[in-house]
Design an enzyme around this catalytic site. Structure first.
Site, PDB file in Angstrom:
ATOM      1  N   ASP A 241     -10.903   1.687  -3.284  1.00  0.00           N
ATOM      2  CA  ASP A 241     -11.419   1.366  -1.952  1.00  0.00           C
ATOM      3  C   ASP A 241     -12.939   1.303  -1.943  1.00  0.00           C
ATOM      4  O   ASP A 241     -13.528   0.833  -0.967  1.00  0.00           O
ATOM      5  CB  ASP A 241     -10.955   2.419  -0.942  1.00  0.00           C
TER       6      ASP A 241
ATOM      7  N   ASP B 174       0.820  -1.206   0.000  1.00  0.00           N
ATOM      8  CA  ASP B 174       0.000   0.000   0.000  1.00  0.00           C
ATOM      9  C   ASP B 174       0.860   1.265   0.000  1.00  0.00           C
ATOM     10  O   ASP B 174       2.063   1.228   0.319  1.00  0.00           O
ATOM     11  CB  ASP B 174      -0.925  -0.006   1.228  1.00  0.00           C
TER      12      ASP B 174
END
Length: 702
Positions: A523, A454
């Site tokens: 997301d 990430d």
């Protein structure tokens, strides 16, 4: 076969791919001029061509469109190369030193080498074509082997020239966190239209590719020219339409105000800026890019991506050994093949305020380390994966307290925190070595098969005070440092799979895909929103790299309630994963999920490796996407009817990519359909009643 041929008497080169040709010639001013990019030509035809006519009007430059535009002379448009020599001189006067064509590993590469007429500056322009692929790759290498340094203010990878057309339309994607990859199509303005990221990463708000047509292309027909940059840091692509309607597309790394010093044995090698012409509309362009990514970008393109379970939306930061084992015990019977534990497993990571940088298991949550959980996941028949964010640090961490200068920062300026974290400077060799040390140790000490890598915030105060005037090189060297680390880990741990994630889809590009296996798309896991995100994503990127989760309903982001079947069918259009809190799913939901996972496993070779056809866009009464197996024997149709239309049944859906002389059987119903009718009249569709209805149809050629 692709090839590069030359006609010495006219100094013309012809690059040929299976379906296209690209031609250039060294012009009167030394740099090559553009001749052709489009349908196939012979070398004799290319050698006989005149360049596009000179621009009209006083002060419009040298006239013929150049392959690579440098600063200097009567050039008043945007330049791909801009620099300042040590004595303050800015114009560049290149002279051709030589050319060569090399063939190796199914590819042919043309290199044109230039030197400035006075200063010790060299520029190599590179063109590469691959067998079986219509994409043309371009990049350049710049050197200034002398002190003091030259200051480079812009260095694009390439400049693409479009042929004259009555008008031009630009296709690209825009968006933001939770709404990435929103497709836009607009008329190209008579101006410089720049898409860019100044954030140090690819960005949620744009993506480094463009498609241009004459305004008349459709999904299935018409000329489309496209270009994509393989870079994961700051970037810019400019579509320059002159007042006399000459259109060029320039692209490269960096952004305004960032400069690079170049001296000695150093060089600047730009990322690849590839181009593709398609005569088969936007769908043909997309399939060309998909094949290029599979054949010439991805490290392991033939792999069948596993079905994943990720624990993030189920637990957030409330991660512990017992809770993860409960989720794993529920995920395995669904048919999940890879269990991934997300954020919260390390340091004092109780929330997003602390812990980044301290990459050891939290002793309160994992008193015996990660091994018991990993062993249990393996006992259940799944592989194990882990979330990491190596490029970030919380100020509230042991690492930051020990090495505060390891982060990007500027002297005498505050350090802006976003999400309570700062960015580690991976241009520093000591930071890169530290990152490799703990990651390599983690992988050697545990049977970890997958890393979700990430990157949750952009650059700010992107300085490196100890190196002074060379600090801006970190905008390049951070990215190449990350690439090198990924490659090093993969070489040392061959079974390791890596997913690129950046607060959702913030680092999706051809550059990161050369070092990873898939990307996290957004997301936003709401299935209805995902239809639009996945539609824009598919314009350039193939389904086999698009991670897509099935999560809880109502969705955490927007509160929308969607049936489980619809959620699965949307996620089955890419690399299927489950991300809901399985402890709260009913026995009926778990059983339905297991059935849908099994269905996906039957079709995933076609979805992940087949040719993709966008049959109907989001917003249509029925949205649909089709995949055809590489051998053409099987096809999958995923269709979505979000809302019923009163008094109207869904119309049959015309398909693409099938053999009109063949007959196809619906594997679920046994119904047989002539290929010609499927292509024209269409496939009959049957949906469940109610909102958010969907269906998945598999056809087999008899």
């Amino acid at each position: 076969m692709s090839s590069i041929l030359s006609a010495a008497h006219t100094r013309t080169w012809l690059l040929s791919t299976p379906s296209t040709s690209y031609a250039l010639r060294v012009g009167d001013v030394g740099l090559p001029v553009h001749l052709h990019w489009g349908v196939p030509l012979t070398l004799a035809q290319a050698a006989s061509m005149a360049p596009y006519g000179p621009a009209h009007g006083i002060g419009d430059g040298h006239g013929h469109p150049e392959e690579y535009v440098v600063d200097g002379g009567p050039r008043f448009g945007l330049s791909s190369l801009q620099l300042r020599f040590p004595d303050g001189t800015r114009p560049v006067q290149p002279t051709l030193l030589g050319d060569k064509v090399e063939e190796a590993d199914g590819a042919a590469t043309l290199t044109l080498s230039y030197a400035d007429e006075h200063y010790p500056l060299t520029l190599d322009l590179h063109y590469r074509v691959h067998d079986g692929c219509d994409v043309i790759e371009r990049w350049c290498v710049l050197r200034h082997p002398s002190d003091p340094p030259a200051l480079v203010t812009r260095l694009d990878s390439a400049c693409w020239t479009l042929p004259p057309r009555p008008d031009y339309r630009l296709s690209h994607v825009t968006g933001h966190w939770g709404a990435e990859s929103q497709l836009e199509r607009v008329t190209v303005a008579r101006a410089e239209t720049t898409l860019t990221s100044r954030r140090g990463l690819t960005g949620h708000h744009a993506n480094p590719w463009v498609m241009i047509d004459a305004g008349d292309a459709t999904e299935d027909a018409g000329e489309v020219w496209s270009a994509a940059l393989a870079w994961s840091g700051s970037w810019r692509i400019t579509v320059d339409r002159s007042p006399t309607d000459r259109v060029q597309v320039l692209g490269g790394y960096g952004h305004d105000a960032v400069t690079w010093r170049l001296t000695g044995d150093d060089c600047l090698r730009t990322p690849v800026f590839s181009g593709l012409f398609s005569a088969d509309g936007f769908g043909g362009a997309s399939r060309g890019w998909h094949e290029h990514v599979r054949a010439h970008v991805l490290p392991r393109p033939d792999e069948v991506r596993p079905v994943v379970y990720n624990s993030w939306e189920a637990t957030g930061f409330a991660v512990d050994e017992a809770g993860q084992q409960r989720l794993a015990a529920l995920a395995a019977p669904l048919g999940v093949e890879l269990f991934v534990m997300d954020d919260g497993w390390f340091g004092r990571r109780l929330d997003d305020n602390a812990g980044l940088g301290d990459w050891t298991p939290n002793p309160d949550r994992f008193p015996n380390g990660l091994t018991p959980l990993i062993d249990e996941v393996h006992r259940l028949g799944m592989r194990f994966g882990l979330w990491v964010e190596p490029e970030m640090v919380n100020p509230d961490s042991d690492l930051y307290r020990a090495y505060p200068d390891w982060v990007l920062h500027s002297a005498n300026r505050a350090r802006t925190e976003l999400r309570q974290q700062l960015v580690l400077n991976f241009a520093r060799p000591d930071v890169a070595e530290w990152a490799h040390g703990w990651l390599d140790g983690l992988l050697r000490e545990h049977e970890i098969d997958f890393l979700k890598w990430d990157f949750n915030r952009p650059f700010t105060e992107a300085g490196w005070p100890s190196v002074g005037e060379d600090a801006d090189r970190l905008w390049i060297d951070h990215v190449t440092g990350v690439y090198a680390l990924l490659d090093r880990l993969r070489a040392d741990h061959p079974r390791l799979r890596i997913e690129s994630c950046a607060g959702g889809g913030g680092r999706v590009d051809l550059g990161i895909l050369a070092h990873t296996d898939e990307v996290w798309t957004s997301d936003n896991t709401d299935a209805y929103d995902r239809l639009g995100i996945q539609y824009g994503f598919s314009q350039l990127y193939p389904a086999g790299i698009m991670a897509a989760w099935v999560t809880d309903s109502p969705n955490w982001l927007n509160g929308r309630a969607v049936p489980l079947r619809f959620r699965f069918h949307v996620a089955m259009a890419g690399v299927l994963a489950v991300g809901g809190n399985l402890t709260e799913w009913s026995p009926a939901e778990l059983a339905e999920a297991a059935s849908l996972v099994a269905q996906y496993k039957e079709i995933r070779p076609i979805v992940q490796h087949g040719r993709q056809y966008r049959l109907a866009p989001p917003g249509a009464p029925v949205t649909a996407v089709q995949y055809v197996a590489p051998d053409g024997d099987r096809s999958v149709v995923l269709a979505y009817r979000p809302f019923p239309t009163l008094g109207r049944l869904p119309q049959p859906l015309p398909l693409r990519g099938l053999d009109p002389t063949a007959v196809y059987r619906d594997d679920a119903t046994g119904a047989e359909h002539p290929g010609a009718l499927l292509l024209t009249r269409g496939l009959p569709l049957a949906f469940p009643s109610g909102d958010y209805a969907s269906t998945a149809v598999t056809l087999t050629r008899l």
